[in-house]
Design a protein around this motif. Sequence first.
Motif, PDB file in Angstrom:
ATOM      1  N   GLU A 240     -21.112  -8.673  20.329  1.00 46.44           N
ATOM      2  CA  GLU A 240     -20.012  -8.492  19.443  1.00 46.44           C
ATOM      3  C   GLU A 240     -18.694  -8.569  20.379  1.00 46.44           C
ATOM      4  N   LYS A 244     -15.451 -11.455  19.138  1.00 44.23           N
ATOM      5  CA  LYS A 244     -14.038 -11.216  19.117  1.00 44.23           C
ATOM      6  C   LYS A 244     -13.216 -11.868  19.898  1.00 44.23           C
ATOM      7  N   GLU A 277     -21.797  -8.836  13.165  1.00 47.01           N
ATOM      8  CA  GLU A 277     -20.534  -8.135  12.936  1.00 47.01           C
ATOM      9  C   GLU A 277     -19.618  -8.731  12.304  1.00 47.01           C
ATOM     10  N   ALA A 278     -19.433  -9.992  12.675  1.00 47.03           N
ATOM     11  CA  ALA A 278     -18.271 -10.813  12.161  1.00 47.03           C
ATOM     12  C   ALA A 278     -18.402 -10.988  10.413  1.00 47.03           C
ATOM     13  N   HIS A 280     -19.896  -8.803   8.547  1.00 47.21           N
ATOM     14  CA  HIS A 280     -19.406  -7.434   7.913  1.00 47.21           C
ATOM     15  C   HIS A 280     -18.154  -7.031   8.204  1.00 47.21           C
ATOM     16  N   LEU A 281     -17.495  -7.409   9.101  1.00 48.53           N
ATOM     17  CA  LEU A 281     -15.985  -7.076   9.256  1.00 48.53           C
ATOM     18  C   LEU A 281     -15.150  -7.850   8.617  1.00 48.53           C
ATOM     19  N   LEU A 282     -15.297  -9.454   8.604  1.00 48.18           N
ATOM     20  CA  LEU A 282     -14.327 -10.229   8.190  1.00 48.18           C
ATOM     21  C   LEU A 282     -14.713 -11.011   6.846  1.00 48.18           C
ATOM     22  N   LYS A 283     -15.679 -10.563   5.948  1.00 47.36           N
ATOM     23  CA  LYS A 283     -15.959 -11.182   4.705  1.00 47.36           C
ATOM     24  C   LYS A 283     -14.735 -11.202   3.702  1.00 47.36           C
ATOM     25  N   VAL A 285     -11.341 -11.092   4.565  1.00 44.31           N
ATOM     26  CA  VAL A 285     -10.182 -11.483   5.206  1.00 44.31           C
ATOM     27  C   VAL A 285      -9.763 -12.751   4.792  1.00 44.31           C
TER      28      VAL A 285
END
Length: 321
Positions: A240, A244, A277-278, A280-283, A285
């Motif tokens: 993770e 980042k 994680e990306a 999940h977090l950036l879908k 953006v």
Amino acid sequence: MTKPITQLLHLLPENNDFLAILSGQNDAHFRFIETELNIDIKHRGHELSLTGAEPAVYQAIHLLQQLYQAAQAKKPLDQNTIYQQLRATQEESFAHKKELVIKTREAVIKPHTHNQYDYIHHILTNDITFGIGPAGTGKTYLAVACAVDALERETVRRIILVRPAVEAGERLGFLPGDMAQKVDPYLRPLYDALYEMLGLERVEKLIARHAIEIAPLAFMRGRTLNDAFIILDESQNTTEEQMKMFLTRMGFGSTAVITGDITQIDLAMNKKSGLLEAIHLLKNVGGIHFTFFNSKDVIRHPLVQKIVEAYEANKKHYDSH
């Protein structure tokens, strides 16, 4: 969900020998086409009834007409021949879209599936693109093609190739040679694509001029990358923190493509994949696009696609228990 349609196809001229070649032993060819296109084929003599999603049904009609012509010419039909013809008809289905071709010094590259088309399109129109899927879907090869195209058109000043060396725990010091030589084995698939598109001599000259740079993920911290085309390959093996760190290296005038296969994570059990994680977090953006490939996008030997499907089916069975 799209409502399925049913269309009838009458094979002319009527000839039982031609029909037998087309259908294969115990209708094996029809069953293969059903599986590949997720449709249902029923036949009574020379009349076929095809049911499924509209694009797949019309693609199957076109395919069967071409295969029947081959049968009339007494050409033998096997699974590999049908598979290759299926790929050709899928390529023809792009005719309604604007042609998308990447030309390099040594190769002409174009998409062969809808996901490949969308992947290239989004690489060309977004600053950050993720290509996620199994081996053989072209996610790395097409990213390299876009990078070479950008460098040749001088829209970027350099290509930066990045890959985590998980097998060595990112601790590369014990390997012989300079840093490029230490990380070289892990970047071999990227080199192979570069050699195919630019030629060995041209690639070596660009590396010597630092227009193509080797950037081990562990050594990217603290850098800001402007006017560059950056490819992070095998990103499922980033942590993770590493993901980042990589994403925040983006500078002005740069494009980043991140490729990975979430079914092939080699991290230690206590480490979560930065790619997961990306996703999940950036879908949601803006300016970041995700293309998810599947077994239908595999452009290799037909057995590779079936191997991928077998592993996918086993994983679904395991997850359901």
